[in-house]
Write an enzyme that holds these catalytic residues in place. Structure first.
Site, PDB file in Angstrom:
ATOM      1  N   TYR A  71      21.406  30.064  17.789  1.00 29.52           N
ATOM      2  CA  TYR A  71      19.994  30.044  18.173  1.00 29.52           C
ATOM      3  C   TYR A  71      19.175  30.827  17.154  1.00 29.52           C
ATOM      4  O   TYR A  71      19.682  31.693  16.431  1.00 29.52           O
ATOM      5  CB  TYR A  71      19.790  30.611  19.583  1.00 29.52           C
ATOM      6  CG  TYR A  71      19.929  32.115  19.708  1.00 29.52           C
ATOM      7  CD1 TYR A  71      18.831  32.957  19.516  1.00 29.52           C
ATOM      8  CD2 TYR A  71      21.154  32.698  20.036  1.00 29.52           C
ATOM      9  CE1 TYR A  71      18.958  34.333  19.644  1.00 29.52           C
ATOM     10  CE2 TYR A  71      21.277  34.072  20.163  1.00 29.52           C
ATOM     11  CZ  TYR A  71      20.172  34.888  19.960  1.00 29.52           C
ATOM     12  OH  TYR A  71      20.297  36.255  20.074  1.00 29.52           O
ATOM     13  N   CYS A  72      17.877  30.498  17.094  1.00 34.30           N
ATOM     14  CA  CYS A  72      16.929  31.217  16.242  1.00 34.30           C
ATOM     15  C   CYS A  72      15.550  31.082  16.881  1.00 34.30           C
ATOM     16  O   CYS A  72      15.439  30.668  18.031  1.00 34.30           O
ATOM     17  CB  CYS A  72      16.950  30.677  14.808  1.00 34.30           C
ATOM     18  SG  CYS A  72      16.518  28.923  14.673  1.00 34.30           S
ATOM     19  N   THR A  73      14.505  31.407  16.156  1.00 28.63           N
ATOM     20  CA  THR A  73      13.165  31.440  16.752  1.00 28.63           C
ATOM     21  C   THR A  73      12.683  30.069  17.222  1.00 28.63           C
ATOM     22  O   THR A  73      12.319  29.881  18.379  1.00 28.63           O
ATOM     23  CB  THR A  73      12.151  32.026  15.755  1.00 28.63           C
ATOM     24  OG1 THR A  73      12.617  33.285  15.293  1.00 28.63           O
ATOM     25  CG2 THR A  73      10.783  32.200  16.417  1.00 28.63           C
TER      26      THR A  73
ATOM     27  N   GLY B 112      14.297  26.949  15.881  1.00 28.46           N
ATOM     28  CA  GLY B 112      15.312  25.929  15.673  1.00 28.46           C
ATOM     29  C   GLY B 112      15.604  25.596  14.220  1.00 28.46           C
ATOM     30  O   GLY B 112      16.654  25.034  13.906  1.00 28.46           O
TER      31      GLY B 112
ATOM     32  N   ILE C  62      14.271  29.878  20.577  1.00 25.55           N
ATOM     33  CA  ILE C  62      13.913  30.816  21.638  1.00 25.55           C
ATOM     34  C   ILE C  62      12.568  30.453  22.262  1.00 25.55           C
ATOM     35  O   ILE C  62      12.369  30.563  23.480  1.00 25.55           O
ATOM     36  CB  ILE C  62      13.846  32.255  21.079  1.00 25.55           C
ATOM     37  CG1 ILE C  62      15.202  32.660  20.492  1.00 25.55           C
ATOM     38  CG2 ILE C  62      13.407  33.241  22.145  1.00 25.55           C
ATOM     39  CD1 ILE C  62      15.118  33.863  19.568  1.00 25.55           C
TER      40      ILE C  62
END
Length: 322
Positions: free
Chosen positions: A178-180, A182, A207
């Site tokens: 996961y990241c901010t 995508g 997220i």
């Protein structure tokens, strides 16, 4: 309901003459009175823009009308103030710097991890055979991260290819990245697959989308964003604060840049220490002759540079000749 909209988006789609596209796109954004930061590369677009709801709607419609970007997914936040002051649109080699010698070694349009919608991610993340992997930098996950997530000690995503060797112990498990928003996961998951990890997934929309569609459940702290909001709340189910002031240890979710421009470090600092140290990370930085004036936000505007398409073309030609 906010007075403005802020749009977060990316799209991996080849762009011919991307340097000139950046010039034209900057002018288009300015014609809509948008502010923000957009990276244009041969491989696609990566941006955050902010403006009136009408301007943002017109921008989204224009992007979707271009066949190259028709699949672009926008994450929309309603905000009381514009999230930027200036409009930047720059050409770069990649829309997110992967650190690979040859970025073409991976192509998110050909292979990535399985995209999980927020509700599916929420259901899978606590299973015994799952590892939740944060592919963001230290300053990002220091202020917020999923419960029990594996984090990597890296200052920039370009270090990720080297950090994969630290993940060998998790081969055989399901890896949920996961990241901010995508975009980093597109390359991170592709690279994990290339390195022999078999069950690789990614949180679709990152997220931010998880906060909107799953209430942000089990995301501790706040989410770092790349605009003058700095961090945003995403968890409306079981929120918590996980970060502390670098200077005094008090619990705080406020993140700033050091007022010393030569330092400019991202770090968490409470309001009391911010006032005492004038937005600097240390007394040493307070003595810097070019120390910026601290207004309580710790966010400093970069002076935008015009896109020089001719200079970029010459640089790319030299690289090709080599």
């Amino acid at each position: 309901m906010g007075k403005y909209n802020t749009l977060l988006y990316y799209c991996y789609s080849p762009i011919e003459d991307a340097a000139q596209f950046a010039v034209d796109h900057l002018n288009f954004c300015k014609s809509l009175d948008l502010v923000g930061r957009i990276i244009v590369a041969d491989e696609g677009l990566n941006g955050t823009v902010s403006g009136s709801p009408e301007s943002c709607k017109a921008y989204m419609e224009a992007v979707h009308a271009d066949a190259r970007f028709a699949k672009t997914e926008f994450k929309i936040d309603e905000v009381e103030e514009l999230s930027f002051i200036k409009m930047h649109c720059r050409y770069k080699p990649e829309i997110v710097h992967s650190g690979l010698r040859n970025p073409k070694d991976i192509d998110p349009n050909r292979q990535t991890g399985v995209h999980l919608e927020p509700q599916d991610f929420m259901q899978m993340k606590d299973q015994d055979d799952v590892v939740v992997l944060d592919v963001r930098s230290n300053y990002e996950h220091s202020v917020g991260r999923f419960k029990n997530a594996v984090t990597l000690d890296m200052e920039n995503f370009r270090e990720f290819p080297e950090k994969i060797k630290e993940l060998q112990q998790y081969k055989g498990k399901k890896i949920l990245t996961y990241c901010t928003g995508g975009i980093k996961c597109e390359k991170a998951s592709a690279l994990l697959l290339k390195e022999g990890f078999e069950d690789v997934y990614q949180l679709h929309g990152g997220i931010i989308k998880y906060g909107k569609e799953a209430g942000g459940k089990d995301f501790d702290g706040q989410c770092y964003v790349f605009d003058n909001r700095v961090t945003v709340d995403v968890n409306s189910v079981n929120p918590s604060v996980v970060s502390t002031c670098r200077n005094c240890g008090t619990t705080t979710s406020k993140m700033i840049n050091c007022a010393n421009p030569d330092c400019n470090e991202h770090f968490t600092q409470c309001d009391a220490c911010g006032e005492q140290l004038e937005g600097c990370c240390s007394p040493v930085c307070m003595t810097h002759p070019r120390k910026r004036e601290y207004d309580g936000t710790g966010y400093y505007v970069k002076v935008p540079q015009p896109v020089n398409a001719d200079k970029i073309s010459k640089r790319k030609h030299k690289q090709f000749v080599k």
